[in-house]
Structures are given as structure tokens and as C-alpha cells.
Design a protein around this motif. Structure first.
Motif, PDB file in Angstrom:
ATOM      1  N   ASP A 184       3.209  16.801 -22.709  1.00  0.00           N
ATOM      2  CA  ASP A 184       3.781  16.752 -24.051  1.00  0.00           C
ATOM      3  C   ASP A 184       2.765  16.156 -25.026  1.00  0.00           C
ATOM      4  OD1 ASP A 184       5.361  15.416 -26.334  1.00  0.00           O
ATOM      5  OD2 ASP A 184       6.917  16.606 -25.333  1.00  0.00           O
ATOM      6  N   GLU A 185       2.575  16.824 -26.144  1.00  0.00           N
ATOM      7  CA  GLU A 185       1.573  16.388 -27.119  1.00  0.00           C
ATOM      8  C   GLU A 185       1.888  15.023 -27.703  1.00  0.00           C
ATOM      9  OE1 GLU A 185       1.049  18.408 -31.092  1.00  0.00           O
ATOM     10  OE2 GLU A 185      -0.744  19.138 -30.055  1.00  0.00           O
ATOM     11  N   HIS A 186       3.162  14.631 -27.716  1.00  0.00           N
ATOM     12  CA  HIS A 186       3.564  13.368 -28.329  1.00  0.00           C
ATOM     13  C   HIS A 186       3.763  12.257 -27.295  1.00  0.00           C
ATOM     14  CE1 HIS A 186       3.972  15.637 -32.010  1.00  0.00           C
ATOM     15  NE2 HIS A 186       4.855  16.451 -31.438  1.00  0.00           N
ATOM     16  N   THR A 187       4.438  12.574 -26.193  1.00  0.00           N
ATOM     17  CA  THR A 187       4.725  11.533 -25.191  1.00  0.00           C
ATOM     18  C   THR A 187       3.703  11.500 -24.066  1.00  0.00           C
ATOM     19  OG1 THR A 187       6.088  12.982 -23.794  1.00  0.00           O
ATOM     20  CG2 THR A 187       7.180  11.869 -25.640  1.00  0.00           C
ATOM     21  N   PHE A 188       2.960  12.585 -23.873  1.00  0.00           N
ATOM     22  CA  PHE A 188       1.995  12.759 -22.788  1.00  0.00           C
ATOM     23  C   PHE A 188       2.652  12.788 -21.409  1.00  0.00           C
ATOM     24  CE2 PHE A 188      -0.807  11.627 -26.229  1.00  0.00           C
ATOM     25  CZ  PHE A 188      -1.888  12.477 -26.019  1.00  0.00           C
ATOM     26  N   LEU A 189       3.966  12.966 -21.371  1.00  0.00           N
ATOM     27  CA  LEU A 189       4.640  13.160 -20.090  1.00  0.00           C
ATOM     28  C   LEU A 189       4.441  14.604 -19.634  1.00  0.00           C
ATOM     29  CD1 LEU A 189       7.967  11.244 -20.786  1.00  0.00           C
ATOM     30  CD2 LEU A 189       6.143  10.552 -19.208  1.00  0.00           C
ATOM     31  N   PRO A 190       4.272  14.833 -18.335  1.00  0.00           N
ATOM     32  CA  PRO A 190       4.066  16.197 -17.841  1.00  0.00           C
ATOM     33  C   PRO A 190       5.255  17.103 -18.143  1.00  0.00           C
ATOM     34  CG  PRO A 190       3.427  14.586 -16.175  1.00  0.00           C
ATOM     35  CD  PRO A 190       4.132  13.822 -17.262  1.00  0.00           C
ATOM     36  N   GLU A 228       5.878  24.333 -11.583  1.00  0.00           N
ATOM     37  CA  GLU A 228       6.927  23.315 -11.524  1.00  0.00           C
ATOM     38  C   GLU A 228       7.105  22.762 -12.929  1.00  0.00           C
ATOM     39  OE1 GLU A 228       7.989  20.743  -7.780  1.00  0.00           O
ATOM     40  OE2 GLU A 228       6.380  19.773  -8.905  1.00  0.00           O
ATOM     41  N   VAL A 229       8.350  22.763 -13.405  1.00  0.00           N
ATOM     42  CA  VAL A 229       8.655  22.319 -14.765  1.00  0.00           C
ATOM     43  C   VAL A 229       9.507  21.053 -14.695  1.00  0.00           C
ATOM     44  CG1 VAL A 229       9.822  22.912 -16.917  1.00  0.00           C
ATOM     45  CG2 VAL A 229       8.495  24.655 -15.694  1.00  0.00           C
ATOM     46  N   TYR A 230       9.149  20.048 -15.513  1.00  0.00           N
ATOM     47  CA  TYR A 230       9.807  18.737 -15.484  1.00  0.00           C
ATOM     48  C   TYR A 230      10.539  18.492 -16.803  1.00  0.00           C
ATOM     49  CZ  TYR A 230       5.999  18.496 -12.097  1.00  0.00           C
ATOM     50  OH  TYR A 230       5.123  18.787 -11.088  1.00  0.00           O
ATOM     51  N   ASP A 231      11.723  17.884 -16.680  1.00  0.00           N
ATOM     52  CA  ASP A 231      12.504  17.609 -17.892  1.00  0.00           C
ATOM     53  C   ASP A 231      13.434  16.423 -17.639  1.00  0.00           C
ATOM     54  OD1 ASP A 231      13.354  17.901 -20.473  1.00  0.00           O
ATOM     55  OD2 ASP A 231      14.388  19.811 -20.175  1.00  0.00           O
ATOM     56  N   ASN A 232      14.089  15.963 -18.712  1.00  0.00           N
ATOM     57  CA  ASN A 232      15.068  14.883 -18.656  1.00  0.00           C
ATOM     58  C   ASN A 232      14.480  13.619 -18.012  1.00  0.00           C
ATOM     59  OD1 ASN A 232      17.530  13.592 -18.990  1.00  0.00           O
ATOM     60  ND2 ASN A 232      18.406  14.404 -17.104  1.00  0.00           N
ATOM     61  N   TYR A 233      13.400  13.138 -18.600  1.00  0.00           N
ATOM     62  CA  TYR A 233      12.754  11.920 -18.089  1.00  0.00           C
ATOM     63  C   TYR A 233      13.612  10.694 -18.389  1.00  0.00           C
ATOM     64  CZ  TYR A 233       8.225  14.058 -16.986  1.00  0.00           C
ATOM     65  OH  TYR A 233       7.223  14.804 -16.426  1.00  0.00           O
ATOM     66  N   LYS A 234      13.673   9.790 -17.412  1.00  0.00           N
ATOM     67  CA  LYS A 234      14.358   8.512 -17.589  1.00  0.00           C
ATOM     68  C   LYS A 234      13.517   7.409 -16.934  1.00  0.00           C
ATOM     69  CE  LYS A 234      18.954  10.670 -17.321  1.00  0.00           C
ATOM     70  NZ  LYS A 234      20.254  10.690 -16.586  1.00  0.00           N
TER      71      LYS A 234
END
Length: 288
Positions: free
Chosen positions: A203-209, A229-235
Motif C-alpha cells: 500500500d502506497e500509504h500504509t506500506f502494508l502488503p 496471494e492477496v491480503y486484506d483486513n489488517y488488525k
């Protein structure tokens, strides 16, 4: 069911500098390559920090449970199946699907509460060995299934960020800004000394994959396959940003989707949870 669960545990790449038009000498290429690698490293460093920094890199084990769905040619072919997964980094895991788990009791006690139903299954991977526990007993995993699992583990996000980056001969390439899964992203590629590459979009803003991709050739038909593999809903969990939705694709088709209910880290998991002894050969008839 066995192959489905194994799969749950489970781009043609060209280096950036090789895509630049026109001949150039090694001396001319060197500054460009170094600046490109510096940009890639900066993105990777920010990604590791976004995931939790030292908490992410030093995690010894992970426990999770949730539900997964399988797909065939992009179409769902199962209802949500409850599962439990134990991982001890870098090379041990235990995947359980037991009807008993519907009551959310006695997790990780299949040794004391044997699998009895035909739908019950436990998959254990320890090093380069795989085992399958069913109501029939414990058998060695099919070699092809173990090979598929080991390939996915080798290219997993923790392996790339925790192991590949420190290996001799690793190269980093920056592909620049793009859009993936509808989100603005930065794309980088990590290539090891064996010219095996993993593409990563963050992510360009959070840098999370957001997405990870790698390709491989099937040893039987020699055709190239791409696994995403796609990642979402980080906690945040114990200082580690953890995706609670993980979707896998094979050659562009959705293959399975996992929704995680609970996650915990550093539970000091016992090694015997990842040990198994073969009690029968599925290729031989059971004695009556």
C-alpha cells in the motif's frame, strides 16, 4: 478433501534494468541499478516496519483459527469450513479440520481425541516431511502435495522478509507506483541467488502488503504457473499487523479464501505438536 486442505496450506519476471532500451556498458548501468535497488530496499524496510518491525521479525510461532472456502475455476465449491492452524517458524505447521472443532473446544488435542469422522483431517509439516492424520491413522503425505506445500512455504511472505533478504546474492528491484486490487501501491521484486523471484505490492500509504506473486514451471508439463496471494483486513495483534483475510489465486483463478477469527503469537508451542509417526500405508489395504 485432503488435496484441498493441502492446497490451503498452500508474472513472468524480467529485472527492471534489463527492460531499459538501448545498449549500455556495465559502468553506465551501475548507478541506475544501485539507485533502483536503494528504492526497493526503502520500500521493503518500510513494509517490515509497518508489519511490526522487530515484533514481526522475531515472532517464534503463530496460532490462528477461522473458516476457509475453496474454489474451482473461480467458482466456490465448498461451504465455509472451520479450521485451526499452528505455525512454528520457520518450517513447522499443523492444520486441523475436525467436526469436534465446531464446538470450539479441545483445540490441538487430536492425539487425545482421535479423528473419527471421514471429514476429519490433520496435516502436519515438519521440515521437508508431510503427514496426514485421518480416521484411518497417520500416513505420509503424497509426495506431490508435499512438494506443492514446500514451494508455497519457500515463497511465503514471512520466508521472503525474514530469510531471503539476508541470504547471499539477493537482489532487489523497484518497479514503481501502480494500482493493485483497486489500491495505489508500490511494486518491488525480491530475487534470490537461484534467480527465483517474488513480486510484492504494498500500500502506497500504509506500506502494508496488498499482494504477493511468484511463478514456477510444472515439472510434468513444463508450463508456467502463477500463484498470487492477496491480503486484506489488517488488525494489530501483539504488535504485529496481521491480515485477517487471505485470498489465493492460481493462474488468475481464485483457488481459496481464508477468513481468520483469532490470531496469537509466541505461545511457546511444543515441538511434539508437529511430530507424527506413520501407522499405515494408504496404498495397502487395511487389515480387518
Amino acid at each position: 478433501m485432503r488435496r484441498l486442505l493441502t492446497f490451503v496450506l498452500f508474472t513472468c519476471f524480467m529485472p527492471i534494468h534489463a527492460q531499459m532500451p538501448g545498449p549500455a556498458s556495465p559502468t553506465q548501468n551501475a548507478p541506475v541499478d544501485q539507485e533502483n535497488a536503494r528504492k526497493a530496499k526503502d520500500v521493503i524496510d518500510k513494509t517490515i516496519q509497518a508489519l511490526g518491525g522487530s515484533a514481526y521479525l522475531s515472532a517464534q510461532d503463530m496460532t490462528q483459527d477461522g473458516r476457509f472456502y475453496s474454489f474451482f475455476h473461480g467458482q466456490s465449491n465448498s461451504v465455509g469450513i472451520p479450521y485451526g492452524l499452528l505455525t512454528k517458524f520457520p518450517d513447522k505447521d499443523r492444520f486441523e479440520v475436525l467436526k469436534l472443532r465446531n464446538y470450539h473446544i479441545l483445540w490441538w488435542t487430536v492425539g487425545n481425541v482421535p479423528a473419527k469422522d471421514k471429514a476429519d483431517i490433520v496435516l502436519i509439516h515438519n521440515g521437508n516431511k508431510g503427514y496426514e492424520i485421518t480416521y484411518k491413522g497417520t500416513a505420509a503425505e503424497e509426495p506431490a502435495d508435499t512438494a506443492n506445500y514446500l514451494r508455497r512455504r519457500t515463497h511465503s511472505l514471512p520466508m521472503v522478509l525474514r530469510e531471503w533478504l539476508h541470504a547471499p546474492g539477493v537482489a532487489l528491484f523497484y518497479a514503481g507506483p501502480t494500482v493493485v486490487e483497486g489500491k495505489p501501491a508500490q511494486q518491488v521484486t525480491v530475487m534470490n541467488a537461484q534467480n527465483d523471484a517474488v513480486d510484492l505490492w504494498v500500500d502506497e500509504h500504509t506500506f502494508l502488503p496488498i499482494k504477493k506473486s511468484y511463478s514456477w514451471r510444472d515439472p510434468s508439463d513444463k508450463l508456467r504457473n502463477v500463484e498470487d496471494e492477496v491480503y486484506d483486513n489488517y488488525k494489530p495483534v501483539q504488535g504485529v499487523m496481521t491480515p485477517h483475510s487471505v485470498t489465493r489465486y492460481l493462474n488468475g483463478d481464485m483457488s481459496n479464501q481464508r477468513f481468520i477469527n483469532t490470531v496469537s503469537y509466541n505461545q511457546n508451542l511444543a515441538d511434539n505438536l508437529f511430530e507424527a509417526s506413520i501407522t499405515y500405508d494408504p496404498k495397502k489395504p487395511l487389515k480387518r
